[in-house]
Design a protein around this motif. Sequence first.
Motif, PDB file in Angstrom:
ATOM      1  N   UNK A 106       3.988  -1.809 -15.211  1.00  0.00           N
ATOM      2  CA  UNK A 106       4.860  -2.576 -14.314  1.00  0.00           C
ATOM      3  C   UNK A 106       5.426  -1.630 -13.255  1.00  0.00           C
ATOM      4  N   UNK A 107       4.691  -1.496 -12.157  1.00  0.00           N
ATOM      5  CA  UNK A 107       5.147  -0.634 -11.062  1.00  0.00           C
ATOM      6  C   UNK A 107       4.337  -0.976  -9.832  1.00  0.00           C
ATOM      7  N   UNK A 108       4.593  -0.302  -8.737  1.00  0.00           N
ATOM      8  CA  UNK A 108       3.835  -0.511  -7.517  1.00  0.00           C
ATOM      9  C   UNK A 108       2.435   0.064  -7.680  1.00  0.00           C
ATOM     10  N   UNK A 109       1.559  -0.194  -6.712  1.00  0.00           N
ATOM     11  CA  UNK A 109       0.196   0.308  -6.834  1.00  0.00           C
ATOM     12  C   UNK A 109       0.180   1.837  -6.827  1.00  0.00           C
ATOM     13  N   UNK A 110      -0.761   2.394  -7.578  1.00  0.00           N
ATOM     14  CA  UNK A 110      -0.793   3.843  -7.806  1.00  0.00           C
ATOM     15  C   UNK A 110      -0.924   4.635  -6.514  1.00  0.00           C
ATOM     16  N   UNK A 111      -1.693   4.116  -5.555  1.00  0.00           N
ATOM     17  CA  UNK A 111      -1.867   4.827  -4.290  1.00  0.00           C
ATOM     18  C   UNK A 111      -0.565   4.982  -3.537  1.00  0.00           C
ATOM     19  N   UNK A 112       0.234   3.910  -3.506  1.00  0.00           N
ATOM     20  CA  UNK A 112       1.500   3.976  -2.785  1.00  0.00           C
ATOM     21  C   UNK A 112       2.502   4.866  -3.513  1.00  0.00           C
ATOM     22  N   UNK A 113       2.561   4.778  -4.830  1.00  0.00           N
ATOM     23  CA  UNK A 113       3.450   5.647  -5.604  1.00  0.00           C
ATOM     24  C   UNK A 113       3.157   7.111  -5.285  1.00  0.00           C
ATOM     25  N   UNK A 114       1.881   7.458  -5.251  1.00  0.00           N
ATOM     26  CA  UNK A 114       1.494   8.846  -4.996  1.00  0.00           C
ATOM     27  C   UNK A 114       1.824   9.259  -3.562  1.00  0.00           C
ATOM     28  N   UNK A 115       1.535   8.388  -2.588  1.00  0.00           N
ATOM     29  CA  UNK A 115       1.765   8.741  -1.180  1.00  0.00           C
ATOM     30  C   UNK A 115       3.243   8.922  -0.866  1.00  0.00           C
ATOM     31  N   UNK A 116       4.082   8.129  -1.489  1.00  0.00           N
ATOM     32  CA  UNK A 116       5.512   8.205  -1.184  1.00  0.00           C
ATOM     33  C   UNK A 116       6.256   9.219  -2.036  1.00  0.00           C
ATOM     34  N   UNK A 117       5.562   9.824  -3.006  1.00  0.00           N
ATOM     35  CA  UNK A 117       6.242  10.748  -3.915  1.00  0.00           C
ATOM     36  C   UNK A 117       6.663  12.047  -3.235  1.00  0.00           C
ATOM     37  N   UNK A 118       6.015  12.389  -2.115  1.00  0.00           N
ATOM     38  CA  UNK A 118       6.378  13.582  -1.333  1.00  0.00           C
ATOM     39  C   UNK A 118       7.070  13.104  -0.068  1.00  0.00           C
ATOM     40  N   UNK A 119       8.331  13.468   0.125  1.00  0.00           N
ATOM     41  CA  UNK A 119       9.130  12.905   1.214  1.00  0.00           C
ATOM     42  C   UNK A 119       8.601  13.275   2.596  1.00  0.00           C
ATOM     43  N   UNK A 120       8.094  14.476   2.740  1.00  0.00           N
ATOM     44  CA  UNK A 120       7.515  14.844   4.025  1.00  0.00           C
ATOM     45  C   UNK A 120       6.324  13.968   4.353  1.00  0.00           C
ATOM     46  N   UNK A 121       5.428  13.794   3.396  1.00  0.00           N
ATOM     47  CA  UNK A 121       4.248  12.956   3.597  1.00  0.00           C
ATOM     48  C   UNK A 121       4.646  11.492   3.804  1.00  0.00           C
ATOM     49  N   UNK A 122       5.660  11.040   3.061  1.00  0.00           N
ATOM     50  CA  UNK A 122       6.146   9.666   3.184  1.00  0.00           C
ATOM     51  C   UNK A 122       6.522   9.343   4.624  1.00  0.00           C
ATOM     52  N   UNK A 123       7.267  10.246   5.270  1.00  0.00           N
ATOM     53  CA  UNK A 123       7.724   9.946   6.626  1.00  0.00           C
ATOM     54  C   UNK A 123       6.629  10.153   7.664  1.00  0.00           C
ATOM     55  N   UNK A 124       5.634  10.949   7.360  1.00  0.00           N
ATOM     56  CA  UNK A 124       4.453  11.015   8.226  1.00  0.00           C
ATOM     57  C   UNK A 124       3.739   9.665   8.223  1.00  0.00           C
ATOM     58  N   UNK A 125       3.644   9.061   7.038  1.00  0.00           N
ATOM     59  CA  UNK A 125       2.995   7.753   6.912  1.00  0.00           C
ATOM     60  C   UNK A 125       3.799   6.688   7.661  1.00  0.00           C
ATOM     61  N   UNK A 126       5.119   6.690   7.493  1.00  0.00           N
ATOM     62  CA  UNK A 126       5.955   5.711   8.176  1.00  0.00           C
ATOM     63  C   UNK A 126       5.816   5.821   9.693  1.00  0.00           C
ATOM     64  N   UNK A 127       5.787   7.048  10.190  1.00  0.00           N
ATOM     65  CA  UNK A 127       5.623   7.259  11.623  1.00  0.00           C
ATOM     66  C   UNK A 127       4.269   6.741  12.093  1.00  0.00           C
ATOM     67  N   UNK A 128       3.243   6.951  11.281  1.00  0.00           N
ATOM     68  CA  UNK A 128       1.887   6.524  11.645  1.00  0.00           C
ATOM     69  C   UNK A 128       1.758   5.009  11.720  1.00  0.00           C
ATOM     70  N   UNK A 129       2.559   4.290  10.925  1.00  0.00           N
ATOM     71  CA  UNK A 129       2.487   2.816  10.943  1.00  0.00           C
ATOM     72  C   UNK A 129       3.589   2.220  11.813  1.00  0.00           C
ATOM     73  N   UNK A 130       4.169   3.056  12.692  1.00  0.00           N
ATOM     74  CA  UNK A 130       5.110   2.612  13.724  1.00  0.00           C
ATOM     75  C   UNK A 130       6.433   2.077  13.167  1.00  0.00           C
ATOM     76  N   UNK A 131       6.929   2.734  12.116  1.00  0.00           N
ATOM     77  CA  UNK A 131       8.257   2.425  11.599  1.00  0.00           C
ATOM     78  C   UNK A 131       9.243   3.434  12.185  1.00  0.00           C
ATOM     79  N   UNK A 132      10.357   2.949  12.732  1.00  0.00           N
ATOM     80  CA  UNK A 132      11.372   3.853  13.286  1.00  0.00           C
ATOM     81  C   UNK A 132      12.004   4.663  12.166  1.00  0.00           C
ATOM     82  N   UNK A 133      11.982   5.974  12.291  1.00  0.00           N
ATOM     83  CA  UNK A 133      12.512   6.858  11.253  1.00  0.00           C
ATOM     84  C   UNK A 133      13.257   8.024  11.902  1.00  0.00           C
ATOM     85  N   UNK A 134      14.131   8.684  11.155  1.00  0.00           N
ATOM     86  CA  UNK A 134      14.685   9.949  11.646  1.00  0.00           C
ATOM     87  C   UNK A 134      13.574  10.997  11.688  1.00  0.00           C
ATOM     88  N   UNK A 135      13.684  11.946  12.595  1.00  0.00           N
ATOM     89  CA  UNK A 135      12.690  13.029  12.668  1.00  0.00           C
ATOM     90  C   UNK A 135      12.719  13.788  11.344  1.00  0.00           C
TER      91      UNK A 135
END
Length: 332
Positions: A106-135
């Motif tokens: 009972x959790x989110x899909x494994x790919x997303x859990x792994x991608x978001x587990x590293x905060x630096x990588x997480x915000x690179x992904x958010x920026x790539x999908x055009x989500x407004x984020x702090x630098x």
Amino acid sequence: MTTETPRPRILIAGIAGASLGTEIAKCLRHAGGYEIFGCDISPYAYGHYDPNFESTFLVGRGQYVSDLLALCRRERISCIIPGGDEPAVLISRAEDRFSEIGVRVCHNNAGLVDRLSHKGRCFEILSAIKIATPVTATISSLADLQGIPLPCIVKPATGSGGSSFVFYSRTYAEAELYCAYLRNNGRIPVAQEYIPHEGGEFTVGVISRPDGSCAGAIALRRSFNSKLSVAMRGDDFVISSGYSQGHIGEYPEICVVAREIAQRLGSTGPLNIQGRVATGGRFVPFEINARFSASTFLRTLAGFNEVDFYTRLSLGQAPRTEVAVLPQELKQ
């Protein structure tokens, strides 16, 4: 003569004190109809003494997944729920092994859990999908800091739950000092532009169905009147703690942005988003985790039992009630 249907046997992996795991247990107990078990690597975890659990168990750190699999077989577990960031990553990577023995995860899909587990990588992904984020950037050298606006936040790339090892920096010299401190303690530093708190800080839960459609979202506007809610405070800044206090309301502008983030990320389960309202009135995330939030029991008391809802979906059962559904469109 009727035979009573056996209750699903749920294992929560990670049940330390004042933690996500024990809050998940409260949500399941509130809903009723489950046998609730817990496990932890520490014999002193609070959950071992929590009456919400039928039984609890000790598992080894070095053979964590193997111990969990053996425990699930022995106790005839129907479904396992991660009770923290580290268990979530380890369990998601072994989801096929749990499936082979008939245990739902009972959790989110494994790919997303792994991608978001590293905060630096997480915000690179958010920026790539055009989500407004702090630098935000992973810091390997002093040169990496130069692109981060000041003041900034320095925190570990992984395992900063409850705002542990999170620092506020007014200068690059301070930021480098904190980065060095994290590296000296075996952690990878991430620096992030600080968003002022005056516009409001929110923690938002978005629950998505396995097909990716949004089932509902709920927002809590955090209050910093109590010391419990504050990890660090200065004359011109506030860093929130892992204890959420505040007001749960509709906040449609906040929830619509959170739903948009969940859909663009491809979320198929629980997603917790922490953010602040930046200049211009836009809700901007500074932390995202592909799991339930430790404030989930507060949401349950407000009528939004996302744990029960998604656990039943994970078990192939119809939810007992729907969680709140957002309007499809909101004029900005």
